[in-house]
Design a protein around this motif. Sequence first.
Motif, PDB file in Angstrom:
ATOM      1  N   ASN A  23       0.806  -1.220   0.000  1.00  0.00           N
ATOM      2  CA  ASN A  23       0.000   0.000   0.000  1.00  0.00           C
ATOM      3  C   ASN A  23       0.838   1.270   0.000  1.00  0.00           C
ATOM      4  O   ASN A  23       0.297   2.371  -0.021  1.00  0.00           O
ATOM      5  CB  ASN A  23      -0.947   0.010   1.209  1.00  0.00           C
ATOM      6  N   LYS A  24       2.161   1.099   0.038  1.00  0.00           N
ATOM      7  CA  LYS A  24       3.101   2.225  -0.017  1.00  0.00           C
ATOM      8  C   LYS A  24       2.761   3.284   1.029  1.00  0.00           C
ATOM      9  O   LYS A  24       2.650   4.483   0.738  1.00  0.00           O
ATOM     10  CB  LYS A  24       3.108   2.836  -1.418  1.00  0.00           C
ATOM     11  N   SER A  77       6.499   6.683   5.018  1.00  0.00           N
ATOM     12  CA  SER A  77       7.517   6.278   5.975  1.00  0.00           C
ATOM     13  C   SER A  77       7.172   6.776   7.376  1.00  0.00           C
ATOM     14  O   SER A  77       6.840   7.939   7.582  1.00  0.00           O
ATOM     15  CB  SER A  77       8.881   6.829   5.558  1.00  0.00           C
TER      16      SER A  77
END
Length: 237
Positions: A154-155, A158
């Motif tokens: 799902n990216k 960060s």
Amino acid sequence: MTQFFGEFIGTFILVLLGDGVVAGNVLGKTKEEGTGWVPIVFGWGIACTIAVYVAGLFSPAHLNPAVTLAMATTGSLPWNQVFTFILAQMLGAMAAAVVLWLHYYPHWAETKDQVAILGSFSTGPAIRHTASNFLGEALGTAILVITIMAIGPNKVASGLGPIIVGLVIIAVGFSLGPTTGYAINPARDLGPRIMHAILPIANKGDSDWSYAWIPVLGPIAGGILGALLYNLALGML
């Protein structure tokens, strides 16, 4: 050794803060006594988020033998690292239980409910029903593992991964957790249960070893099944 430390310190923090909120809730004469299930669930979710943030600097932050075995089964972790990870997780959980015993030392003597004392270390069912209890632990862990595996594809931005893991702990706690106390982690349950049996805790009773296999094998089965199903579904896309 770096990854060993990560899994150790992460599991230590997880159990210290998670079992800590349970102890504060159920032990006699604490300022949190009797506040109920809601603080416990939120406490575990926040504990998990903090633990993953800390451990993630050193290791994959599994903090859970069921997650470690699921990742090894699907090829995301080499099998030769499994024992090291699980040993670190168990030792971290056991060390946290000792610290909690010392931290709440005068409150054990103020607590007459032996089930509540054990609940400060390990889980137990609201209604003892083997099949239902096993299913609950397996299902909750499967959802946890599937969520963890879905973060990468799902990216997710960060740094947000630990928050998502904490949220799924809260969601599982409210929806599936009330039946068993939702260990969904063999180390989180077995490590403190061992220390409950060993430590000279005032007013303690039996460590309920007849139930202990369910929060160990249930999460392992659910975690592996969840990982396999997720990979199968991903392969069909």
